[in-house]
Design an enzyme around this catalytic site. Structure first.
Site: not given
Ligand code: NAD
Length: 368
Positions: A142, A192, A225, A249, A253
């Site tokens: 970001y 990852k 993942d 992020d 959630d």
């Protein structure tokens, strides 16, 4: 020794309503547990704009930098939607996070037995769940450069850059290991590393910090993942999860939804340790100012109350009293006290914000 200091910023909308219940609880701990705080209260968000023309004054910013912890309600509301971006209520919150350099965002996902049916997952998968996601908050994709939309040949290309320095990874890893020491002593790091160089470095640095300074903590690594899959398959396998800004992020959630209601979710953002050894810290509920129910005494104060419990545990080293408060919340829910957001069907009477606060104080009394 002087009392620990706490700056309270109730903010807008339901912020002041839920914070009034936290104030009662802070008083209870002072009176009944001899755990006193020097509390000051000030303005942030739209209410600060109304008085000072800015969502956060320098004076309040300086106070936030000098106290042991900040507790914030919520900011924003339709009244301020038309304001220039530079003075919107949310800018006050962003300034706090940025200037305090709060790089570790803590989002617990805790499922109280009495609310297990609110989750979209089966009761047995979530009942009793208690995990913590630590998300790196100030770097990563970001913020990385280069970024933008450029033209290459006859088409446009969107670019963002995932970038982490060793020191950025090091400090958030330390936050996660420190937390794990106050919990079940386990950290799972997610990245990852199979397809991203930044993931390879992330894994290496987390392992190095562990081996050097936290050998007592059980560390595992998982591809993010798979982490997402495991969070909905068997979330109770985790204690602390540490991950980067982007994956955090998404994963926080997902984890939040395991527990059901927005009115139940606390959070903390931590920075580097101050001179007294405590981290810079801002505690706040995940929810916003809920203008649709503001001023009606309907808001659920539990997210804000549990944010204070996090402050007790992570800023003030009073895990014992944090647990007492969390157990009081659990007790009240088990007794069937519900604010409107926690009622699945029509019928029954919803408790008001103040009634929920009072019930939690009664449960605290009962714990003595
Ligand atoms: P919101 O979280 O305020 O509300 C979403 C929904 O959840 C609403 O229906 C609301 O009534 C309900 N809700 C939220 N908290 C509740 C509680 N404690 N008890 C019962 N019900 C609750 O999100 P929104 O409606 O998207 O945003 C409203 C305002 O809040 C906007 O101005 C937004 O910018 C701001 N906001 C602030 C923060 C923050 O201060 N950290 C976070 C999110 C949104």
């Amino acid at each position: 020794m002087s009392n620990p200091s706490l700056l309270i910023l109730p903010g807008d909308g339901i912020g002041p309503e839920v914070m009034a219940e936290v104030r009662k609880i802070i008083e209870w701990f002072g009176d009944r547990r001899d755990l006193k705080f020097d509390v000051t209260e000030d303005l942030v968000g739209g209410c600060s704009y109304d008085v000072h023309g800015v969502p956060l004054t320098d004076e309040v910013m300086n106070k936030a930098q000098s106290v042991d912890a900040v507790l914030l309600g919520a900011v924003g509301g339709p009244k301020y939607d038309g304001l220039d971006f530079s003075v919107k209520p949310e800018r006050g919150l962003l300034r706090l996070r940025k200037e305090m350099d709060l790089f570790a965002n803590l989002r617990p996902a805790q499922c109280f037995d009495a609310l297990a049916d609110f989750s979209s997952l089966k009761r047995e998968v979530v009942a009793g769940l208690d995990i913590m996601i630590v998300r790196e908050l100030t770097s990563g994709i970001y913020f990385g450069e280069p970024r933008g939309i450029i033209t290459e040949g006859n088409e446009r290309v969107g670019i963002n850059t995932q970038r982490y320095t060793e020191s950025e990874i090091d400090r958030v890893a330390r936050s996660a290991f420190e937390l794990a020491r106050k919990r079940d002593g386990r950290v799972c790091s997610m990245e990852k590393a199979n397809v991203m160089e930044s993931g390879i470095l992330w894994r290496e640095v987390v392992q190095r910090v562990h081996d050097a300074d936290y050998p007592d903590i059980e560390l595992s690594h998982m591809y993010a993942d798979n982490g997402g899959m495991q969070l909905v398959r068997n979330p109770k396998q985790f204690d602390v999860i540490v991950t980067d800004n982007l994956f955090g992020d998404l994963l926080s959630d997902v984890a939040a939804m395991l527990t059901g209601s927005l009115g139940m979710l606390p959070s903390a953002s931590l920075g580097a340790p101050m001179e007294n050894g405590r981290p810079k810290a801002l505690y706040e509920p995940v929810h916003g100012s809920a203008p649709d129910i503001a001023g009606q005494g309907k808001a659920n104060p539990i997210a804000c109350i549990l944010s204070f419990a996090m402050a007790l545990r992570y800023s003030f080293d009073r895990g014992d009293e944090a647990t007492r408060l969390e157990k009081a919340v659990e007790q009240v829910l088990a007794d069937g006290v519900r604010t409107a957001d926690l009622m699945q069907t029509e019928g029954g009477r919803a408790a008001s914000t103040a009634e929920m606060g009072d019930a939690i104080i009664a449960a605290l009394e009962g714990s003595l």
